[in-house]
Design a protein around this motif. Sequence first.
Motif, mmCIF file in Angstrom:
data_model
loop_
_atom_site.group_PDB
_atom_site.id
_atom_site.type_symbol
_atom_site.label_atom_id
_atom_site.label_comp_id
_atom_site.label_asym_id
_atom_site.label_seq_id
_atom_site.Cartn_x
_atom_site.Cartn_y
_atom_site.Cartn_z
ATOM 1 N N ALA A 171 0.855 -1.190 0.000
ATOM 2 C CA ALA A 171 0.000 0.000 0.000
ATOM 3 C C ALA A 171 0.889 1.237 0.000
ATOM 4 O O ALA A 171 1.856 1.315 0.764
ATOM 5 N N VAL A 172 0.575 2.190 -0.846
ATOM 6 C CA VAL A 172 1.279 3.475 -0.886
ATOM 7 C C VAL A 172 0.279 4.549 -0.488
ATOM 8 O O VAL A 172 -0.784 4.683 -1.110
ATOM 9 N N ILE A 173 0.613 5.320 0.540
ATOM 10 C CA ILE A 173 -0.275 6.376 1.028
ATOM 11 C C ILE A 173 0.215 7.706 0.477
ATOM 12 O O ILE A 173 1.207 8.269 0.938
ATOM 13 N N GLY A 174 -0.483 8.203 -0.545
ATOM 14 C CA GLY A 174 -0.081 9.436 -1.206
ATOM 15 C C GLY A 174 0.231 9.179 -2.663
ATOM 16 O O GLY A 174 0.895 8.187 -3.002
ATOM 17 N N SER A 175 -0.237 10.076 -3.557
ATOM 18 C CA SER A 175 -0.071 9.842 -4.996
ATOM 19 C C SER A 175 0.770 10.918 -5.668
ATOM 20 O O SER A 175 0.615 11.186 -6.851
ATOM 21 N N GLY A 176 1.667 11.530 -4.907
ATOM 22 C CA GLY A 176 2.595 12.490 -5.490
ATOM 23 C C GLY A 176 3.818 11.792 -6.062
ATOM 24 O O GLY A 176 3.862 10.563 -6.164
ATOM 25 N N PRO A 177 4.846 12.551 -6.440
ATOM 26 C CA PRO A 177 6.049 11.956 -7.029
ATOM 27 C C PRO A 177 6.695 10.899 -6.146
ATOM 28 O O PRO A 177 7.133 9.855 -6.652
ATOM 29 N N ALA A 178 6.769 11.122 -4.833
ATOM 30 C CA ALA A 178 7.402 10.136 -3.945
ATOM 31 C C ALA A 178 6.665 8.811 -3.995
ATOM 32 O O ALA A 178 7.283 7.737 -4.051
#
Length: 515
Positions: A44-51
């Motif tokens: 799971a990735v929390i956040g959809s910005g470049p990082a």
Amino acid sequence: MASITKSARSWLCATCRRKISASFGTGISRYSTASRHDRPLRMAVIGSGPAGFYTAYRVMSKVPKTKVDMYEALPVPYGLVRFGVAPDHPEVKNCQEKFEEVASSPDFTFIGNVSIGNAGGHFDACTIPLASVMRHYDAIVFAYGASKDKHLGIPGESDLQGIYSAREFVGWYNGLPEYADLAPDLTKGDEAVIIGQGNVALDVARMLLENVDILRKSDITEAAIETLLKSRIKRVHIVGRRGPMQAAFTIKEVRELMKLHGVGFHDIDMSLIPDEISKLPRARRRLMDIMVKGSSARVDEAHKSWSLDFCLSPTEFLGGPDGRIDSTVFERTSLASPFDPSSSVTGTGEKITIPSSVAFRSIGYKSVALPGFDEAGISFSDRKGIIENDGMGRVFRLRTDENGAESQGSHLPGVYCAGWVKRGPTGVIASTMDDAFSTAEAIASDWNSNAPFLNGESSSGWEALRAGVERGKCRVIRWDDWKKIDKAERERGLLVGKEREKFTSTTEMLSAAAN
């Protein structure tokens, strides 16, 4: 995932491609895929910005068959690229189109309008407790950026009208729903003060000084255009505590301000510039040369002007009887070693007052802990505004002694961080990519070396959470839904002669997704 690996170099800027080649070779996994893991890594990735996107891309390249679920509190992706990059810097936003290659993988799922741990800042957002997410994944990556501002803590800051944070102002002209109703008043006078001398401060200055007819061709919001058309601001002070040799801004941003048509630059204090500029390191030498040379427009002939006011520390905002700011008081500072980039600074006691009908605080952003961090044992530093980690993105476990004192412990298995919440709000997109790649390397290394992760034999990810979320009244946005929003914004843009006209409310976004 093969398509992402093969085409990765084509969608990165030249600088980023060079960095990848130097650090990671061709992109083919250097870890053995022979391990006890005979099932996909669920992350799971929390956040959809470049990082978030760069971490997802790299892990999917390094660990075959990895399945990534990316959670975003807003209905739209890309984070700081959409809401933080200056609208007149479209080239910086190229990566947002290329992230689509990651999103196009069958192993990637975008889950928008879903906040982890707390409400997403708007009424229609879905919310999932952090503990629930952690139960259904092997790994979780926190890449949600820095959503709060640092404050000066001086008199008048919270009482007077006309004082804004740079984050609010930038979010407003970029269409961030949180600040859609900011309505900054730029009509009360002709002088503005920007406190802070980083690149964001220079972005704010450029928006105040640039010809509006040039800005209207960008994806700046129409509401911002209307406000800037009415602006009376003619003089902008960009103020910092230290000197030019210690300044945080970079060459590109200063050069752009110097080249603004009809905008003059006030000469800087030459006592703060080394006598032999030619002997400085290349980057610093170029920066000094630009400031010494100044602008092509003369201040006494220009219709607008700006200055870099060094060695001034704000002490108080002063207001008039209408409750609005009308000036800012500064204490002059002294540098222990003016030409040393790391020189310390002290106050002299001398005060000066600069007229300012509007002021912007641009002294940095900070991340905040998500609800559920303590229960999950995640160590977060309120002072630093980051998740405590080993520098490679492995999150430290929160440890409490017998007296209740908290400290960081060992790595919390399966829990990682990337971007500003990992290292603080510094750097550009290329440095965020490097940072995200280092986190991805740690994840891949841990997985392929059979290190402990969050769960043992099975992790079902979004499928296990979906039913509970969809029983609620909120709307989950998938990638196809985002494409509908994107299409609608582009159609709106065509009507006013620009690439896109962003929706500035989540209600509008959700409505477009439903069509």
